[in-house]
Design a protein around this motif. Structure first.
Motif, PDB file in Angstrom:
ATOM      1  N   LEU A 150      12.146  18.799 -23.020  1.00 14.10           N
ATOM      2  CA  LEU A 150      12.130  17.628 -22.141  1.00 14.10           C
ATOM      3  C   LEU A 150      10.750  17.431 -21.518  1.00 14.10           C
ATOM      4  O   LEU A 150      10.192  16.329 -21.561  1.00 14.10           O
ATOM      5  N   HIS A 151      10.197  18.481 -20.953  1.00 14.91           N
ATOM      6  CA  HIS A 151       8.883  18.371 -20.308  1.00 14.91           C
ATOM      7  C   HIS A 151       7.775  18.069 -21.333  1.00 14.91           C
ATOM      8  O   HIS A 151       6.891  17.248 -21.074  1.00 14.91           O
ATOM      9  N   LYS A 152       7.844  18.728 -22.473  1.00 12.25           N
ATOM     10  CA  LYS A 152       6.848  18.493 -23.528  1.00 12.25           C
ATOM     11  C   LYS A 152       6.906  17.037 -23.989  1.00 12.25           C
ATOM     12  O   LYS A 152       5.860  16.390 -24.165  1.00 12.25           O
ATOM     13  N   ASP A 173      17.364  21.707 -22.816  1.00 12.58           N
ATOM     14  CA  ASP A 173      16.123  22.306 -23.291  1.00 12.58           C
ATOM     15  C   ASP A 173      14.972  21.809 -22.405  1.00 12.58           C
ATOM     16  O   ASP A 173      14.311  20.823 -22.688  1.00 12.58           O
ATOM     17  N   ARG A 174      14.769  22.508 -21.323  1.00 11.47           N
ATOM     18  CA  ARG A 174      13.754  22.146 -20.331  1.00 11.47           C
ATOM     19  C   ARG A 174      12.361  22.008 -20.956  1.00 11.47           C
ATOM     20  O   ARG A 174      11.632  21.067 -20.674  1.00 11.47           O
ATOM     21  N   ALA A 226      21.262  13.033 -24.379  1.00  5.99           N
ATOM     22  CA  ALA A 226      22.014  14.078 -25.077  1.00  5.99           C
ATOM     23  C   ALA A 226      21.549  15.462 -24.641  1.00  5.99           C
ATOM     24  O   ALA A 226      22.371  16.358 -24.403  1.00  5.99           O
ATOM     25  N   CYS A 227      20.257  15.639 -24.518  1.00  9.22           N
ATOM     26  CA  CYS A 227      19.721  16.937 -24.107  1.00  9.22           C
ATOM     27  C   CYS A 227      20.117  17.262 -22.670  1.00  9.22           C
ATOM     28  O   CYS A 227      20.529  18.369 -22.358  1.00  9.22           O
ATOM     29  N   LEU A 228      19.986  16.263 -21.791  1.00  5.07           N
ATOM     30  CA  LEU A 228      20.313  16.483 -20.384  1.00  5.07           C
ATOM     31  C   LEU A 228      21.785  16.796 -20.152  1.00  5.07           C
ATOM     32  O   LEU A 228      22.138  17.472 -19.188  1.00  5.07           O
TER      33      LEU A 228
END
Length: 144
Positions: free
Chosen positions: A95-97, A91-92, A83-85
């Motif tokens: 995602l990384h966190k 929300d980079r 969903a985020c991607l």
């Protein structure tokens, strides 16, 4: 996520009981009861005593429960990632966190599992470990 669990399962199998080569993470055939049955069967085949079986059973229960926690903590995560991607502006940072947090969780789980497998290995006699190794190589190839 699936590749991480498969890698964990491979480490578990190579390090000790081939029977521990699966982690309950929602895939068919990885039922904890089936895993326990396979472990018990393998232990009997390599000639373990009832005392060894009981000790290893307790350790394997701990590993399986730990796997269940990892799975439980990861429920819905794949959908959140997708969903985020698929947002116009993913929300980079999140995602990384989240990847970093999951990596830490999996690494900690893997270290706990290796410690448990070392404990299992120490419970077996050299003859039993050799028999387990032979059975593993016969069933899973010798890596050549």
């Amino acid at each position: 996520m699936k590749k991480g669990f498969k890698a964990i399962a491979a480490v578990m199998a190579v390090a000790s009981l081939g029977a521990l080569a699966a982690c309950k993470h929602g895939h068919q055939g990885h039922d904890p009861k089936e895993i326990k049955g396979h472990i018990e069967s393998t232990l009997k085949k390599i000639g373990t005593t009832e005392e060894q079986q009981a000790k290893i059973g307790t350790i394997s229960d701990r590993i399986i429960a730990d796997c269940g926690e990892i799975h439980k903590n990861s429920q819905g995560l794949r959908q959140k990632f997708v969903a985020c991607l698929l947002l116009d502006n993913p929300d980079r940072e999140w995602l990384h966190k989240t990847v970093d947090e999951k990596a830490k969780e999996i690494t900690a789980f893997t270290h706990r599992t290796i410690d448990s497998l070392i404990e299992i290995s120490g419970t077996l006699t050299p003859v039993q470990r050799a028999e387990l190794k032979t059975r593993f190589e016969t069933g899973h190839g010798n890596g050549k």
